[in-house]
Motif scaffolding. Structure first.
Motif, PDB file in Angstrom:
ATOM      1  N   LEU A  22       7.222   3.799  -0.459  1.00 11.05           N
ATOM      2  CA  LEU A  22       6.449   4.991  -0.112  1.00 11.05           C
ATOM      3  C   LEU A  22       5.405   5.232  -1.197  1.00 11.05           C
ATOM      4  O   LEU A  22       5.490   4.671  -2.292  1.00 11.05           O
ATOM      5  CB  LEU A  22       7.368   6.202   0.038  1.00 11.05           C
ATOM      6  N   ILE A  23       4.440   6.087  -0.903  1.00 11.68           N
ATOM      7  CA  ILE A  23       3.357   6.351  -1.850  1.00 11.68           C
ATOM      8  C   ILE A  23       2.940   7.808  -1.764  1.00 11.68           C
ATOM      9  O   ILE A  23       2.990   8.418  -0.686  1.00 11.68           O
ATOM     10  CB  ILE A  23       2.151   5.419  -1.581  1.00 11.68           C
ATOM     11  N   ASP A  24       2.550   8.402  -2.903  1.00 15.12           N
ATOM     12  CA  ASP A  24       1.942   9.732  -2.888  1.00 15.12           C
ATOM     13  C   ASP A  24       0.793   9.757  -3.894  1.00 15.12           C
ATOM     14  O   ASP A  24       0.414   8.731  -4.446  1.00 15.12           O
ATOM     15  CB  ASP A  24       2.975  10.839  -3.143  1.00 15.12           C
ATOM     16  N   SER A  25       0.225  10.937  -4.073  1.00  9.27           N
ATOM     17  CA  SER A  25      -0.835  11.217  -5.056  1.00  9.27           C
ATOM     18  C   SER A  25      -2.235  11.069  -4.462  1.00  9.27           C
ATOM     19  O   SER A  25      -2.790   9.974  -4.392  1.00  9.27           O
ATOM     20  CB  SER A  25      -0.701  10.344  -6.306  1.00  9.27           C
ATOM     21  N   GLY A  26      -2.772  12.200  -3.994  1.00  8.30           N
ATOM     22  CA  GLY A  26      -4.162  12.269  -3.577  1.00  8.30           C
ATOM     23  C   GLY A  26      -4.441  12.153  -2.098  1.00  8.30           C
ATOM     24  O   GLY A  26      -5.610  12.160  -1.680  1.00  8.30           O
ATOM     25  N   PHE A  27      -3.425  12.073  -1.262  1.00  5.86           N
ATOM     26  CA  PHE A  27      -3.637  11.829   0.170  1.00  5.86           C
ATOM     27  C   PHE A  27      -4.009  13.124   0.894  1.00  5.86           C
ATOM     28  O   PHE A  27      -3.301  14.110   0.816  1.00  5.86           O
ATOM     29  CB  PHE A  27      -2.394  11.184   0.784  1.00  5.86           C
ATOM     30  N   ARG A  28      -5.144  13.058   1.613  1.00  7.40           N
ATOM     31  CA  ARG A  28      -5.685  14.262   2.252  1.00  7.40           C
ATOM     32  C   ARG A  28      -6.172  14.018   3.682  1.00  7.40           C
ATOM     33  O   ARG A  28      -6.461  14.982   4.397  1.00  7.40           O
ATOM     34  CB  ARG A  28      -6.884  14.791   1.446  1.00  7.40           C
ATOM     35  N   ARG A  29      -6.330  12.781   4.098  1.00  8.07           N
ATOM     36  CA  ARG A  29      -6.935  12.455   5.390  1.00  8.07           C
ATOM     37  C   ARG A  29      -6.084  11.476   6.173  1.00  8.07           C
ATOM     38  O   ARG A  29      -5.311  10.697   5.608  1.00  8.07           O
ATOM     39  CB  ARG A  29      -8.313  11.817   5.167  1.00  8.07           C
ATOM     40  N   GLY A  30      -6.247  11.489   7.491  1.00  7.60           N
ATOM     41  CA  GLY A  30      -5.569  10.516   8.328  1.00  7.60           C
ATOM     42  C   GLY A  30      -5.984   9.099   7.989  1.00  7.60           C
ATOM     43  O   GLY A  30      -5.178   8.167   8.039  1.00  7.60           O
TER      44      GLY A  30
END
Length: 353
Positions: free
Chosen positions: A277-285
């Motif tokens: 999994l990944i996170d950090s900065g995701f804002r758009r489809g």
């Protein structure tokens, strides 16, 4: 409307020092900006005439089927922005049928988050604190309460420096506490997590301590904070159930590489041997599509959940994720990918940058 509109609404509705606490990164916030910049710089090359009338966004994580590959990363103190706090967020996750990681620094006790939300598929995040008895107790409480996984945050031997918090002399308001811990009358403006009794991070941690934690629970163990491909094999040797590629939203070590730039290397090291999994900065489809194409099994949201909770409570969170989901559907159709598997299959054709 877009996800960043929820940020603006949150800014209008909560006190400036609380907004800064949620929004800020470490030091000069270079990594926070890089997370967004690098996602924006990746380009898509759509495929035409691929019959994308019926989309399949379902994904399986830890042997559970979720509606789409988006979830909630652990964030502390949801009652800073909404009186129902983590209960409302967990209810939203249940309605959406997506995973939520509940922070050990939740402002509602971990047992009450489960009871109040009736969400039977929550994951619990913790650190290995210097106080091993406290760490063990948190894990046992989570297991007894019905949490489905333990998410261990690694890569934080000390707290990152957050100058906005220091300048604001940030402190939790009286009605917000770390509900899983005893309280003490100490204020650490840099990060209120470290004002909590017993919540001392341990800079002496090694992989042996991860093995110790695995021996204290029958639940799947996930590691959050992996950034270097060299850390993948030691994690796999311990048979962890998932890795979360994370620079903690740029809130720990500034000038760390963005997660999306590290994703291809870390995915290659994982080589499909565990969930990534990944996170950090995701804002758009489109961000989600890019992450799936580059090797992630799912994307986790941090700050956007807090913005949406501040803007509209449980409904705000549902609406914000709904916007992201609709963007993902549009992106998949225009890119010529009918399913999550097709995004992966077509990755080399549709991604540039």
């Amino acid at each position: 409307m877009r996800i960043d509109d929820f940020r603006m609404l949150a800014r209008e509705r909560i006190p400036p020092h609380i907004f800064d606490y949620i929004d800020c990164g470490a030091c000069d916030e270079i990594t926070s900006r890089a997370n967004r910049r690098d996602l924006d710089e990746i380009r898509l090359l759509p495929l035409c005439l691929r019959n994308v009338a019926d989309l399949d966004l379902r994904t399986s994580l830890l042997e559970h089927s979720f509606s789409f590959p988006i979830g909630f990363s652990p964030t502390a103190f949801h009652r800073l922005v909404h009186e129902s706090g983590e209960v409302s967020t967990a209810k939203a996750a249940k309605t959406l049928n997506i995973p939520m990681i509940v922070s050990s620094m939740s402002s509602i006790a971990l047992e009450d988050v489960v009871r109040g939300s009736a969400n039977e598929n929550l994951w619990f995040q913790t650190y290995i604190f210097k106080d091993r008895a406290l760490t063990k107790d948190l894990i046992q409480r989570a297991e007894s309460s019905g949490y489905q996984a333990i998410v261990l945050t690694v890569g934080c031997p000390v707290a990152g420096r957050r100058y906005k918090n220091v300048r604001n002399r940030f402190a939790l308001p009286d009605h917000v506490v770390a509900a899983n811990f005893k309280q003490r009358k100490v204020v650490v403006h840099n990060n209120p997590v470290h004002s909590v009794d017993g919540a001392e991070l341990d800079p002496a941690l090694t992989w042996n301590d991860v093995e110790w934690l695995r021996g204290r629970t029958s639940l799947p163990v996930m590691l959050k904070g992996i950034m270097n491909p060299l850390d993948v094999q030691p994690a796999l040797d311990l048979q962890v159930s998932a890795l979360i590629l994370s620079n903690h939203g740029g809130r720990q070590l500034d000038t760390t590489e963005s997660t999306i730039r590290m994703l291809p290397e870390v995915a290659a090291a994982v080589s499909k041997r565990t969930t990534l999994l990944i996170d950090s900065g995701f804002r758009r489809g489109t961000d989600v599509l890019k992450a799936i194409a580059l090797g992630a099994d799912g994307v986790l949201l941090g700050r956007p959940v807090m913005w949406a909770l501040a803007a509209g409570g449980e409904k705000g969170v549902i609406d914000a994720v709904g916007l992201l989901l609709e963007e993902l559907r549009i992106a998949m159709r225009i890119a010529g990918c009918q399913s999550i598997d097709e995004i992966r299959k077509n990755s080399s054709a549709i991604i540039r940058g």
